[in-house]
Design a protein around this motif. Structure first.
Motif, PDB file in Angstrom:
ATOM      1  N   HIS A 206      14.138  44.034  99.214  1.00  0.00           N
ATOM      2  CA  HIS A 206      14.788  43.418  98.056  1.00  0.00           C
ATOM      3  C   HIS A 206      14.315  44.103  96.774  1.00  0.00           C
ATOM      4  O   HIS A 206      13.156  44.494  96.629  1.00  0.00           O
ATOM      5  N   LYS A 207      15.233  44.238  95.829  1.00  0.00           N
ATOM      6  CA  LYS A 207      14.922  44.949  94.584  1.00  0.00           C
ATOM      7  C   LYS A 207      15.901  44.527  93.500  1.00  0.00           C
ATOM      8  O   LYS A 207      17.100  44.428  93.731  1.00  0.00           O
ATOM      9  N   ALA A 208      15.357  44.248  92.340  1.00  0.00           N
ATOM     10  CA  ALA A 208      16.155  44.014  91.135  1.00  0.00           C
ATOM     11  C   ALA A 208      15.520  44.794  89.997  1.00  0.00           C
ATOM     12  O   ALA A 208      14.321  45.091  90.016  1.00  0.00           O
ATOM     13  N   LYS A 209      16.310  45.120  88.996  1.00  0.00           N
ATOM     14  CA  LYS A 209      15.850  46.000  87.921  1.00  0.00           C
ATOM     15  C   LYS A 209      15.308  45.200  86.737  1.00  0.00           C
ATOM     16  O   LYS A 209      15.841  44.150  86.378  1.00  0.00           O
ATOM     17  N   THR A 210      14.271  45.741  86.150  1.00  0.00           N
ATOM     18  CA  THR A 210      13.711  45.156  84.936  1.00  0.00           C
ATOM     19  C   THR A 210      14.456  45.701  83.715  1.00  0.00           C
ATOM     20  O   THR A 210      15.394  46.499  83.841  1.00  0.00           O
ATOM     21  N   VAL A 211      14.032  45.265  82.532  1.00  0.00           N
ATOM     22  CA  VAL A 211      14.667  45.755  81.303  1.00  0.00           C
ATOM     23  C   VAL A 211      14.508  47.257  81.170  1.00  0.00           C
ATOM     24  O   VAL A 211      15.419  47.971  80.732  1.00  0.00           O
ATOM     25  N   GLY A 212      13.364  47.789  81.584  1.00  0.00           N
ATOM     26  CA  GLY A 212      13.141  49.218  81.472  1.00  0.00           C
ATOM     27  C   GLY A 212      13.897  50.041  82.489  1.00  0.00           C
ATOM     28  O   GLY A 212      13.986  51.271  82.343  1.00  0.00           O
TER      29      GLY A 212
ATOM     30  N   ALA B 290      18.498  43.272  77.396  1.00  0.00           N
ATOM     31  CA  ALA B 290      17.608  42.117  77.437  1.00  0.00           C
ATOM     32  C   ALA B 290      18.032  41.152  78.550  1.00  0.00           C
ATOM     33  O   ALA B 290      19.204  41.112  78.944  1.00  0.00           O
ATOM     34  N   PRO B 291      17.123  40.366  79.067  1.00  0.00           N
ATOM     35  CA  PRO B 291      17.459  39.465  80.186  1.00  0.00           C
ATOM     36  C   PRO B 291      18.555  38.458  79.863  1.00  0.00           C
ATOM     37  O   PRO B 291      19.293  38.051  80.761  1.00  0.00           O
ATOM     38  N   GLN B 292      18.660  38.024  78.597  1.00  0.00           N
ATOM     39  CA  GLN B 292      19.680  37.037  78.274  1.00  0.00           C
ATOM     40  C   GLN B 292      21.069  37.645  78.123  1.00  0.00           C
ATOM     41  O   GLN B 292      22.062  36.910  78.021  1.00  0.00           O
ATOM     42  N   MET B 293      21.160  38.974  78.129  1.00  0.00           N
ATOM     43  CA  MET B 293      22.454  39.642  78.014  1.00  0.00           C
ATOM     44  C   MET B 293      23.121  39.782  79.379  1.00  0.00           C
ATOM     45  O   MET B 293      22.444  39.912  80.405  1.00  0.00           O
ATOM     46  N   ARG B 294      24.434  39.797  79.362  1.00  0.00           N
ATOM     47  CA  ARG B 294      25.181  40.031  80.589  1.00  0.00           C
ATOM     48  C   ARG B 294      24.952  41.473  81.042  1.00  0.00           C
ATOM     49  O   ARG B 294      25.152  42.411  80.272  1.00  0.00           O
ATOM     50  N   GLY B 295      24.535  41.637  82.303  1.00  0.00           N
ATOM     51  CA  GLY B 295      24.218  42.962  82.811  1.00  0.00           C
ATOM     52  C   GLY B 295      22.854  43.457  82.425  1.00  0.00           C
ATOM     53  O   GLY B 295      22.527  44.626  82.668  1.00  0.00           O
ATOM     54  N   GLY B 296      22.038  42.578  81.841  1.00  0.00           N
ATOM     55  CA  GLY B 296      20.704  42.982  81.443  1.00  0.00           C
ATOM     56  C   GLY B 296      19.720  42.947  82.594  1.00  0.00           C
ATOM     57  O   GLY B 296      20.079  42.710  83.758  1.00  0.00           O
ATOM     58  N   GLY B 297      18.469  43.193  82.265  1.00  0.00           N
ATOM     59  CA  GLY B 297      17.427  43.225  83.274  1.00  0.00           C
ATOM     60  C   GLY B 297      17.029  41.828  83.734  1.00  0.00           C
ATOM     61  O   GLY B 297      17.503  40.809  83.225  1.00  0.00           O
ATOM     62  N   VAL B 298      16.140  41.795  84.723  1.00  0.00           N
ATOM     63  CA  VAL B 298      15.658  40.547  85.308  1.00  0.00           C
ATOM     64  C   VAL B 298      14.176  40.403  84.977  1.00  0.00           C
ATOM     65  O   VAL B 298      13.412  41.371  85.059  1.00  0.00           O
ATOM     66  N   VAL B 299      13.788  39.202  84.584  1.00  0.00           N
ATOM     67  CA  VAL B 299      12.386  38.925  84.314  1.00  0.00           C
ATOM     68  C   VAL B 299      11.653  38.680  85.637  1.00  0.00           C
ATOM     69  O   VAL B 299      12.081  37.853  86.443  1.00  0.00           O
ATOM     70  N   PHE B 300      10.565  39.370  85.858  1.00  0.00           N
ATOM     71  CA  PHE B 300       9.785  39.278  87.096  1.00  0.00           C
ATOM     72  C   PHE B 300      10.693  39.413  88.324  1.00  0.00           C
ATOM     73  O   PHE B 300      10.829  38.491  89.134  1.00  0.00           O
ATOM     74  N   PRO B 301      11.357  40.545  88.477  1.00  0.00           N
ATOM     75  CA  PRO B 301      12.321  40.703  89.582  1.00  0.00           C
ATOM     76  C   PRO B 301      11.605  40.893  90.912  1.00  0.00           C
ATOM     77  O   PRO B 301      10.425  41.276  90.969  1.00  0.00           O
TER      78      PRO B 301
END
Length: 261
Positions: free
Chosen positions: A65-71, A96-107
């Protein structure tokens, strides 16, 4: 994964259980084998079974499993709107995480779920599972190396004629072999049978014994598995040399010296 519920203590037989040996191809009894009470008469330990099953399922997890961070999210570094004067909340990036298509916090990140379980606990779980299957009458010993055809229909015919009348017809069945690999004819004949699996003795675990309703043993597979499970018992009730056959062949009754963990 249901097991028969019984009170603590050993299974109710005074003498070591004796089971017949059947011919998988021709059918009928060709001998008998004496089982060890320490291996096939263990008390029901649901806690140990739970630990073994959880350990096996955790070890088989891929952990990909993998999700992307903001960076790691692709996107522009431009500020979405100016800092002041719009009446909107401050924003510095569209990733930013609150944006649509943004990163995930603690993915979730790729990792291994494996952990260590003592070998003593693993062997105790196998003994408990084997004892439960024997109490249900779902253990059958057959001759090894008899499958000469690699056709699936021939193997299914052997099951319908020689196996199902003895142990009954259940959804899943496993076969424990004494060889280090599954013979080619048996592997080719059984690979198209989703309810049947054949594997060497060292791959047998408590999860496979609980997952499958019927356990088929080859004579050598039963001997080698019993030898491995007797590592925790210094006063075994029976000996592996107590195997009795009608033909009186001493080579088939010899103990396997190879220790497999």
């Amino acid at each position: 994964l249901a097991m028969p519920v019984r009170m603590g203590g050993y299974l109710p037989w005074d003498d070591p259980p004796v089971v017949p040996v059947y011919s998988l191809v021709e059918g009928g009894k060709v001998g008998q084998v004496t089982l060890d009470k320490f291996v096939f008469g263990a008390p029901l330990r649901q806690d140990i079974l739970h630990e073994a099953v959880t350990w096996t399922r955790a070890s088989r997890r891929q952990g990909t499993h993998k999700a992307k961070t903001v960076g790691e999210v692709s996107g522009s570094t431009r500020k979405p709107w100016k800092q002041k004067g719009t009446g909107r909340a401050r924003a510095g990036t569209i990733r930013a995480p609150q944006m649509r298509g943004g990163g995930v916090v603690f993915p979730p990140t790729p990792r291994s779920y494996k952990y260590s379980l003592p070998h003593k606990v693993r062997r105790a779980a196998i003994r408990t599972a084997l004892s439960g299957r024997l109490a249900q009458g779902r253990i059958m010993v057959v001759e090894e190396g008899e499958v000469e055809s690699k056709r699936t229909q021939d193997l299914l015919a052997c099951f319908r004629t020689n196996v199902y009348p003895v142990v009954g017809m259940f959804p899943r069945m496993i076969m424990c072999l004494g060889s280090d690999r599954v013979p080619d004819n048996l592997r080719l004949a059984s690979r198209n049978i989703p309810s049947f699996a054949a594997m060497p003795e060292f791959q047998i675990c408590a999860y496979e014994l609980l997952r499958n309703h019927v356990v088929l043993f080859s004579r050598e597979g039963l001997e080698r598995l019993t030898y491995r499970l007797l590592q925790d018992d210094h006063f075994s009730s029976t000996s592996l040399h107590s195997i009795e056959t009608d033909c009186g062949d001493d080579d088939d009754t010899a103990r396997s010296d190879q220790h497999l963990q």
